[in-house]
Design an enzyme around this catalytic site. Structure first.
Site, PDB file in Angstrom:
ATOM      1  N   LYS A  22     -21.690  10.508   9.054  1.00 27.24           N
ATOM      2  CA  LYS A  22     -22.603  11.483   9.682  1.00 27.24           C
ATOM      3  C   LYS A  22     -21.804  12.529  10.459  1.00 27.24           C
ATOM      4  O   LYS A  22     -22.065  13.729  10.364  1.00 27.24           O
ATOM      5  CB  LYS A  22     -23.553  10.749  10.639  1.00 27.24           C
ATOM      6  N   ASN A  23     -20.822  12.053  11.231  1.00 30.60           N
ATOM      7  CA  ASN A  23     -20.115  12.988  12.107  1.00 30.60           C
ATOM      8  C   ASN A  23     -19.168  13.922  11.354  1.00 30.60           C
ATOM      9  O   ASN A  23     -18.623  14.856  11.936  1.00 30.60           O
ATOM     10  CB  ASN A  23     -19.363  12.221  13.201  1.00 30.60           C
ATOM     11  N   ARG A  92     -27.694  17.232  18.492  1.00 29.36           N
ATOM     12  CA  ARG A  92     -26.713  17.796  19.412  1.00 29.36           C
ATOM     13  C   ARG A  92     -25.781  18.741  18.637  1.00 29.36           C
ATOM     14  O   ARG A  92     -25.365  19.782  19.118  1.00 29.36           O
ATOM     15  CB  ARG A  92     -25.929  16.624  20.022  1.00 29.36           C
ATOM     16  N   CYS A 116     -29.251  12.610  21.208  1.00 28.61           N
ATOM     17  CA  CYS A 116     -29.518  11.390  21.975  1.00 28.61           C
ATOM     18  C   CYS A 116     -29.149  11.587  23.444  1.00 28.61           C
ATOM     19  O   CYS A 116     -28.153  12.242  23.769  1.00 28.61           O
ATOM     20  CB  CYS A 116     -28.680  10.227  21.411  1.00 28.61           C
ATOM     21  N   ARG A 121     -24.074  15.654  28.552  1.00 25.12           N
ATOM     22  CA  ARG A 121     -23.675  16.354  27.325  1.00 25.12           C
ATOM     23  C   ARG A 121     -23.716  17.882  27.469  1.00 25.12           C
ATOM     24  O   ARG A 121     -24.439  18.575  26.734  1.00 25.12           O
ATOM     25  CB  ARG A 121     -24.519  15.895  26.132  1.00 25.12           C
ATOM     26  N   PRO A 122     -22.957  18.414  28.429  1.00 24.38           N
ATOM     27  CA  PRO A 122     -22.929  19.879  28.581  1.00 24.38           C
ATOM     28  C   PRO A 122     -22.233  20.548  27.397  1.00 24.38           C
ATOM     29  O   PRO A 122     -21.587  19.881  26.587  1.00 24.38           O
ATOM     30  CB  PRO A 122     -22.121  20.090  29.870  1.00 24.38           C
ATOM     31  N   ILE A 123     -22.369  21.864  27.303  1.00 25.91           N
ATOM     32  CA  ILE A 123     -21.711  22.597  26.202  1.00 25.91           C
ATOM     33  C   ILE A 123     -20.758  23.652  26.757  1.00 25.91           C
ATOM     34  O   ILE A 123     -20.432  24.614  26.079  1.00 25.91           O
ATOM     35  CB  ILE A 123     -22.739  23.244  25.235  1.00 25.91           C
ATOM     36  N   ASP A 124     -20.334  23.434  28.007  1.00 24.30           N
ATOM     37  CA  ASP A 124     -19.470  24.422  28.655  1.00 24.30           C
ATOM     38  C   ASP A 124     -18.175  24.686  27.889  1.00 24.30           C
ATOM     39  O   ASP A 124     -17.742  25.836  27.743  1.00 24.30           O
ATOM     40  CB  ASP A 124     -19.171  24.007  30.111  1.00 24.30           C
ATOM     41  N   ASP A 306     -18.903   5.189  20.040  1.00 25.68           N
ATOM     42  CA  ASP A 306     -20.041   4.911  19.155  1.00 25.68           C
ATOM     43  C   ASP A 306     -20.091   3.454  18.698  1.00 25.68           C
ATOM     44  O   ASP A 306     -21.128   2.984  18.235  1.00 25.68           O
ATOM     45  CB  ASP A 306     -19.989   5.828  17.917  1.00 25.68           C
ATOM     46  N   ILE A 328     -16.392   7.738  27.882  1.00 32.62           N
ATOM     47  CA  ILE A 328     -16.719   9.023  27.250  1.00 32.62           C
ATOM     48  C   ILE A 328     -18.057   9.576  27.744  1.00 32.62           C
ATOM     49  O   ILE A 328     -18.144  10.741  28.131  1.00 32.62           O
ATOM     50  CB  ILE A 328     -16.744   8.891  25.701  1.00 32.62           C
ATOM     51  N   ARG A 398     -31.250   8.421  12.374  1.00 31.55           N
ATOM     52  CA  ARG A 398     -30.372   9.573  12.588  1.00 31.55           C
ATOM     53  C   ARG A 398     -29.006   9.321  11.962  1.00 31.55           C
ATOM     54  O   ARG A 398     -28.329  10.273  11.563  1.00 31.55           O
ATOM     55  CB  ARG A 398     -30.153   9.817  14.080  1.00 31.55           C
TER      56      ARG A 398
HETATM   57  C1  UD1 Z   1     -19.161  13.525  18.961  1.00 37.52           C
HETATM   58  C2  UD1 Z   1     -19.914  12.622  18.020  1.00 37.52           C
HETATM   59  C3  UD1 Z   1     -20.512  11.451  18.772  1.00 37.52           C
HETATM   60  C4  UD1 Z   1     -19.420  10.727  19.550  1.00 37.52           C
HETATM   61  C5  UD1 Z   1     -18.620  11.703  20.411  1.00 37.52           C
HETATM   62  C6  UD1 Z   1     -17.418  11.065  21.073  1.00 37.52           C
HETATM   63  C7  UD1 Z   1     -20.688  14.139  16.313  1.00 37.52           C
HETATM   64  C8  UD1 Z   1     -21.839  14.810  15.643  1.00 37.52           C
HETATM   65  N1  UD1 Z   1     -20.964  13.384  17.373  1.00 37.52           N
HETATM   66  O1  UD1 Z   1     -20.113  14.016  19.909  1.00 37.52           O
HETATM   67  O2  UD1 Z   1     -21.095  10.561  17.827  1.00 37.52           O
HETATM   68  O3  UD1 Z   1     -20.019   9.777  20.398  1.00 37.52           O
HETATM   69  O4  UD1 Z   1     -18.135  12.795  19.603  1.00 37.52           O
HETATM   70  O5  UD1 Z   1     -16.590  10.493  20.139  1.00 37.52           O
HETATM   71  O6  UD1 Z   1     -19.552  14.256  15.874  1.00 37.52           O
HETATM   72  N2  UD1 Z   1     -18.270  17.499  27.094  1.00 37.52           N
HETATM   73  C9  UD1 Z   1     -18.364  18.407  28.111  1.00 37.52           C
HETATM   74  N3  UD1 Z   1     -18.517  19.715  27.777  1.00 37.52           N
HETATM   75  C10 UD1 Z   1     -18.569  20.143  26.497  1.00 37.52           C
HETATM   76  C11 UD1 Z   1     -18.469  19.196  25.450  1.00 37.52           C
HETATM   77  C12 UD1 Z   1     -18.314  17.870  25.792  1.00 37.52           C
HETATM   78  O7  UD1 Z   1     -18.310  18.060  29.283  1.00 37.52           O
HETATM   79  O8  UD1 Z   1     -18.716  21.358  26.259  1.00 37.52           O
HETATM   80  C13 UD1 Z   1     -18.110  16.060  27.440  1.00 37.52           C
HETATM   81  C14 UD1 Z   1     -19.292  15.211  26.964  1.00 37.52           C
HETATM   82  O9  UD1 Z   1     -20.369  15.250  27.860  1.00 37.52           O
HETATM   83  C15 UD1 Z   1     -18.656  13.842  26.851  1.00 37.52           C
HETATM   84  C16 UD1 Z   1     -17.236  14.160  26.390  1.00 37.52           C
HETATM   85  O10 UD1 Z   1     -17.001  15.539  26.717  1.00 37.52           O
HETATM   86  O11 UD1 Z   1     -18.628  13.225  28.103  1.00 37.52           O
HETATM   87  C17 UD1 Z   1     -16.980  13.948  24.917  1.00 37.52           C
HETATM   88  O12 UD1 Z   1     -17.944  14.652  24.166  1.00 37.52           O
HETATM   89  P1  UD1 Z   1     -17.627  15.241  22.717  1.00 37.52           P
HETATM   90  O13 UD1 Z   1     -16.340  14.698  22.228  1.00 37.52           O
HETATM   91  O14 UD1 Z   1     -17.815  16.691  22.770  1.00 37.52           O
HETATM   92  O15 UD1 Z   1     -18.817  14.580  21.891  1.00 37.52           O
HETATM   93  P2  UD1 Z   1     -19.744  15.279  20.831  1.00 37.52           P
HETATM   94  O16 UD1 Z   1     -18.962  16.240  20.023  1.00 37.52           O
HETATM   95  O17 UD1 Z   1     -21.014  15.701  21.457  1.00 37.52           O
END
Ligand code: UD1
Length: 417
Positions: A22-23, A92, A116, A121-124, A306, A328, A398
């Site tokens: 999926k990822n 997401r 989920c 889960r910010p996008i900064d 995961d 994480i 999902r």
């Molecule tokens: C991806 C995976 C998810 C997995 C995760 C960690 C997909 C579709 N999903 O999620 O299954 O659990 O990697 O291996 O591939 N963060 C910030 N700011 C940001 C982005 C992330 O603070 O802009 C933080 C997140 O809140 C979290 C950490 O960084 O605490 C790791 O997140 P990230 O590696 O980005 O996970 P995803 O890409 O959302």
């Protein structure tokens, strides 16, 4: 709404094939937007998250046709630069469409992504990186209005944390940028390498994907290609957890054992015997599992967050106390409350979870809390005495393709009602 009804304590045996990741496929679907013409994605799992991305592609004017595990995407009709809230909220990873549409069309308007609830889960990091690449992003009323009037331009980006999504987003956005982009502290998950393989087959120039430093030389255009998605290492870890919890011996096919480098030793510590050869992995579990000293989730190549929930479900029936540390996501122990309904003895304190193994779990009515939490409930139900009814299985859908069918074929008594 569908539920799963499981009658536990059946031994599993036989062979099961592991679905595509999926990822991997989610960012690949976003990336396919960059490539003109047709892309053929093989080994594409049939999941609700995949359907959500396909619906975004269709909304944007692309054609997408599935036949079994093959998805054919044609982007020639791409004609929109907005994604409605209802589509963005489904996953997401929809956020990665921001960079893809921006790179191809120079502007995009969309809302914040869903997914989920396993933490803030910010996008900064995503937005900061795109701004560095030259995007003008305005956040208003929950909407992101983005423009790159002069195109995106290569730059140096150092991530504060090796975010999987941010690394993929930069790779996608930078492919068609002017000049070279260098990402340091990049995430190293196998799915990142898979995305790079797809993009490079389309004509991109990405070097070092899967390592801490990724270099992307911008190219003028990309064209569609054929790509086969790698096996899902988390689904593999879930089947391994099911075998471990039920004291069973099963064989996984279509798996890449090297992607399970941090997972295999955890099962070995529980007393399981694992043998792998090529793309096959055999796991045999003892009658009673040994407890785990400390499982600490980390970015790849560490133990994947995961896999924490399904492995924890197995540890609930280990002979002693296991400890899990979640590094994480800050809210990834929600399944513990539901496991407790089945008789699991779990104490949670912040990021640490202490699981006191019981000889037996008991069937109960439980509710899924998130994707991997749902997988944990399935694992627990397989070893529990009596019947378990698992609700809210839309979370499971999902990320797992017909999990109940695969487990039934291994001998589990599990059905959808
Ligand atoms: C991806 C995976 C998810 C997995 C995760 C960690 C997909 C579709 N999903 O999620 O299954 O659990 O990697 O291996 O591939 N963060 C910030 N700011 C940001 C982005 C992330 O603070 O802009 C933080 C997140 O809140 C979290 C950490 O960084 O605490 C790791 O997140 P990230 O590696 O980005 O996970 P995803 O890409 O959302």
């Amino acid at each position: 709404m569908s539920k799963l009804l499981v009658t536990g304590r059946k031994k599993l045996s036989g062979e099961v094939s592991v679905q595509g990741a999926k990822n991997s496929v989610l960012p690949i679907l976003s990336a396919s937007l960059l490539a003109r013409g047709e892309s053929v994605i093989y080994n594409c799992p049939d999941l609700s998250d995949v359907e959500a991305s396909v619906n975004i592609l269709r909304y944007l004017g692309c054609r997408a046709e599935r036949s079994g595990q093959t998805l054919v995407i044609n982007t020639d009709g791409f004609d929109r630069c907005d994604i409605p809230d209802s589509l963005m909220r489904k996953t997401r990873s929809s956020i990665v469409f921001l960079g893809a549409v921006l790179a191809r069309a120079g502007r995009v308007r969309l809302s914040f992504p869903g997914g989920c609830e396993i933490g803030l889960r910010p996008i900064d990091m995503h937005l900061n990186a795109l701004r560095k690449l030259g995007a003008e992003i305005r956040e208003r009323h929950g909407c992101l209005d983005c423009r790159a009037p002069y195109g995106l331009r290569g730059c140096k980006i150092s991530l504060d944390f090796p975010s999987v999504g941010a690394t993929e987003h930069i790779m996608i956005a930078a492919c068609l940028a002017n000049g070279t982009t260098c990402v340091t502290n990049a995430a190293r998950e196998p799915e990142i390498r898979d995305l790079a393989d797809f993009l490079n087959s389309c004509g991109a120039k990405i070097y070092g994907a899967g390592e801490g430093e990724v270099v992307i030389d911008g190219v003028g255009s990309l064209s569609g290609c054929a790509h086969s998605v790698i096996p899902d290492r988390i689904v593999a870890a879930t089947f391994m957890s099911a075998a471990a919890a039920t004291g069973s011996e099963i064989t996984l096919t279509d798996v890449i054992p090297a992607h399970l480098g941090a997972v295999i030793p955890v099962f070995e510590d529980m007393g399981c015997v694992i043998r792998s050869s090529g793309t096959t992995l055999r796991i045999g579990a003892p009658e009673r599992l040994k407890p785990l000293a400390a499982v600490s989730t980390m970015p790849y190549p560490g133990f994947p967050t995961d896999a924490q929930a399904p492995v924890m479900a197995a540890a609930c029936v280990a002979d002693g106390t296991s400890v899990f540390i979640e590094n994480i996501f800050e809210n990834r122990f929600r399944h513990t409350r539901e496991l407790a309904r089945m008789g699991a003895k779990i104490k949670t304190e912040g990021r640490v979870c202490v699981v006191e193994g019981r000889e037996r779990l008991y069937g109960a009515k439980v509710d899924s809390t998130d994707l991997r939490g749902a997988a944990a409930l399935v694992v627990a139900s397989l070893c529990a005495e009596g019947k378990t009814r698992i609700g809210s299985i839309r979370y499971l859908e999902r990320g797992y393709e017909n999990l109940e069918v695969a487990l039934s074929s291994l001998g589990a008594d599990i059905k959808r009602i």
